[in-house]
Enzyme design. Structure first.
Site, mmCIF file in Angstrom:
data_model
loop_
_atom_site.group_PDB
_atom_site.id
_atom_site.type_symbol
_atom_site.label_atom_id
_atom_site.label_comp_id
_atom_site.label_asym_id
_atom_site.label_seq_id
_atom_site.Cartn_x
_atom_site.Cartn_y
_atom_site.Cartn_z
ATOM 1 N N GLY A 105 -13.841 -2.164 9.564
ATOM 2 C CA GLY A 105 -14.248 -1.348 10.702
ATOM 3 C C GLY A 105 -15.009 -2.107 11.756
ATOM 4 N N ARG A 128 -7.678 -3.750 14.200
ATOM 5 C CA ARG A 128 -7.451 -3.744 15.650
ATOM 6 C C ARG A 128 -7.890 -5.037 16.315
ATOM 7 N NH1 ARG A 128 -10.367 1.905 16.345
ATOM 8 N NH2 ARG A 128 -11.666 0.793 14.835
ATOM 9 N N GLN A 139 0.849 -1.199 0.000
ATOM 10 C CA GLN A 139 0.000 0.000 0.000
ATOM 11 C C GLN A 139 0.880 1.242 0.000
ATOM 12 O OE1 GLN A 139 -2.113 1.852 3.410
ATOM 13 N NE2 GLN A 139 -3.992 1.200 2.385
ATOM 14 N N CYS A 190 -5.998 7.616 5.110
ATOM 15 C CA CYS A 190 -5.280 8.096 6.295
ATOM 16 C C CYS A 190 -5.691 9.544 6.611
ATOM 17 C CB CYS A 190 -3.773 8.015 6.085
ATOM 18 S SG CYS A 190 -2.875 8.643 7.521
HETATM 19 C C1 LIG Z 1 -2.701 2.061 14.318
HETATM 20 C C2 LIG Z 1 -3.458 2.079 13.036
HETATM 21 C C3 LIG Z 1 -2.776 2.324 11.867
HETATM 22 C C4 LIG Z 1 -3.473 2.303 10.647
HETATM 23 N N1 LIG Z 1 -2.771 2.469 9.505
HETATM 24 C C5 LIG Z 1 -3.385 2.327 8.308
HETATM 25 C C6 LIG Z 1 -2.648 2.334 7.084
HETATM 26 O O1 LIG Z 1 -1.428 2.466 7.070
HETATM 27 N N2 LIG Z 1 -3.344 2.170 5.927
HETATM 28 C C7 LIG Z 1 -4.712 2.012 5.896
HETATM 29 O O2 LIG Z 1 -5.293 1.881 4.818
HETATM 30 N N3 LIG Z 1 -5.423 1.995 7.034
HETATM 31 C C8 LIG Z 1 -4.795 2.131 8.229
HETATM 32 N N4 LIG Z 1 -5.532 2.037 9.381
HETATM 33 C C9 LIG Z 1 -6.974 1.767 9.294
HETATM 34 C C10 LIG Z 1 -7.255 0.265 9.410
HETATM 35 O O3 LIG Z 1 -6.706 -0.467 8.331
HETATM 36 C C11 LIG Z 1 -8.766 -0.032 9.489
HETATM 37 O O4 LIG Z 1 -9.386 0.376 8.299
HETATM 38 C C12 LIG Z 1 -9.428 0.690 10.662
HETATM 39 O O5 LIG Z 1 -8.648 0.566 11.838
HETATM 40 C C13 LIG Z 1 -10.823 0.117 10.948
HETATM 41 O O6 LIG Z 1 -10.771 -1.269 11.080
HETATM 42 P P1 LIG Z 1 -10.646 -2.052 12.502
HETATM 43 O O7 LIG Z 1 -11.771 -1.595 13.367
HETATM 44 O O8 LIG Z 1 -10.720 -3.505 12.097
HETATM 45 O O9 LIG Z 1 -9.314 -1.691 13.092
HETATM 46 C C14 LIG Z 1 -4.857 2.080 10.606
HETATM 47 C C15 LIG Z 1 -5.550 1.858 11.795
HETATM 48 C C16 LIG Z 1 -4.869 1.841 12.995
HETATM 49 C C17 LIG Z 1 -5.618 1.565 14.259
#
Ligand SMILES: Cc1cc2nc3c(=O)[nH]c(=O)nc-3n(C[C@H](O)[C@H](O)[C@H](O)COP(=O)(O)O)c2cc1C
Length: 354
Positions: free
Chosen positions: A202, A226, A71, A101
């Site tokens: 999410g 997460r 990515q 982001c």
């Molecule tokens: C610490 C952290 C870093 C993240 N970095 C990225 C990233 O580099 N690229 C991206 O597309 N999403 C990034 N995200 C978003 C996650 O990929 C995801 O879409 C978001 O956390 C919601 O999903 P979840 O509830 O399963 O964590 C990040 C999320 C967190 C918590």
């Protein structure tokens, strides 16, 4: 799920997380099973195209991870194109563009979620990349930039017209950051609008969450971020359930072993101090809900050396396996030596070279 001819089976993706999903973390989780696709941390095209060693290191992957997506993020079409070519050259199976982001230093340069409020620029970037690479191009977007202007469906249409072959949506806006709940109805709407495969992201933290989101949206794939830090077996458990098996339940020994294995992978990959820092991060997330977990987190946060970390992990798991109360020894207040585990609620902490 198939992205062009690449089979994503099961249709579960380890969601990219800057500062977390480096090669060691991805390898660790991939070995647990159930992951159909891994994605690198987001990588700065400014760094990559200037041959920044950190950015280039971020493209490394284990062969057993395949299929693997790199990515990239940025706002400058020419640099995005060159970076995409570099990702193809190192052997990535898929090239993903970050349009989500929310970090100010990323958005300021037109990258990340900044692309959601400048669709003509996004179009230029996607078309440029599409002409330059032969591997599939995918994007990961948010609901929109502004809370009062949700444009995920429109963005998905633009992307599809540019030849994007998979769309992942995290249903929160840039303004929202990580607050509130992800809107999965938008995943349903995108799925009904475009022909390419669509995945949602999410708040999936249980097996039931995954199945409910599939049912409600008919999406192709599900990303878990997460939730995988708290439960690295979640992919395997969903895969088991899909196959009609009882979901795998990790034992205490499995939980100890995964921490030790992670530490080994980290130490093979980076100097001691950052390895300890990353270790603290996972240990912190991972021991939530375990007996004595909060005390263990304090103790681990105050560890300064590899041997201390290893001894303390063994001591903690031995104590709780024996049914004893975990008191844990720690020298208290020297957190700054190896650093408190970074906050884990965004991509803010990531370094961007410009
Ligand atoms: C610490 C952290 C870093 C993240 N970095 C990225 C990233 O580099 N690229 C991206 O597309 N999403 C990034 N995200 C978003 C996650 O990929 C995801 O879409 C978001 O956390 C919601 O999903 P979840 O509830 O399963 O964590 C990040 C999320 C967190 C918590």
């Amino acid at each position: 799920m198939k992205i062009r001819d690449i089979v994503i089976n099961p249709p579960l993706v380890l969601s990219p997380m800057a500062g977390v999903t480096d090669v060691a973390f991805r390898g660790l989780l991939k070995r647990r099973g159930g992951i159909g696709l891994t994605v690198s941390e987001f990588i700065s095209v400014e760094g990559l195209t200037r041959n920044n060693p950190k950015s280039k290191r971020q493209m490394r992957f284990y062969d057993y991870e395949r299929p693997f997506a790199v990515q990239i993020f940025g706002g400058q079409p020419e640099r995005m194109r060159i970076a995409a070519e570099m990702a193809e050259e190192v052997g990535a199976d898929i090239l993903d563009v970050n349009c989500g982001c929310p970090a100010p230093k990323v958005v300021k340069h037109g990258g990340g979620s900044g692309l959601l409020r400048d669709l003509p620029r996004l179009e230029t970037i996607l078309k440029g990349i599409k002409q330059a690479i032969t591997i599939p191009l995918t994007i990961k977007i948010r609901a929109g930039y502004y809370d009062n202007h949700i444009n995920a469906v429109e963005t998905a249409k633009v992307a599809e017209q540019c030849g994007v072959e998979h769309i992942a949506l995290h249903g929160r806006t840039k303004e929202q950051g990580y607050k509130g709940r992800a809107d999965w109805d938008l995943v349903r709407q995108i799925k009904e609008t475009v022909k390419v495969p669509v995945s949602g992201s999410g708040d999936v933290v249980t097996i039931e969450d995954a199945f409910a989101r599939w049912r409600e949206t008919k999406c192709d794939g599900i990303l878990i971020g997460r939730g995988a830090m708290a439960n690295p077996w979640i992919f395997r458990q969903i895969e088991d359930t899909l196959a009609g098996r009882e979901p795998f339940q990790p034992t205490l020994a499995d939980k100890r072993d995964i921490l030790l294995e992670y530490f080994e992978l980290l130490r093979a990959d980076m100097p001691e101090l950052p390895a300890i820092g990353r270790m603290k991060q996972l240990a912190g997330q991972f021991t939530r809900g375990l007996t004595g977990g909060s005390r263990f987190r304090q103790v681990i946060y105050h560890s300064h050396s590899v041997s201390e970390v290893l001894e303390r992990i063994e001591d903690y798991f031995e104590t709780i396996a024996a049914g004893r109360t975990y008191i844990g020894e720690s020298d208290g207040d020297a957190m700054s030596d190896t650093g408190e585990a970074p906050a884990l609620d965004s991509c803010e902490a990531a370094t961007v070279e410009v």
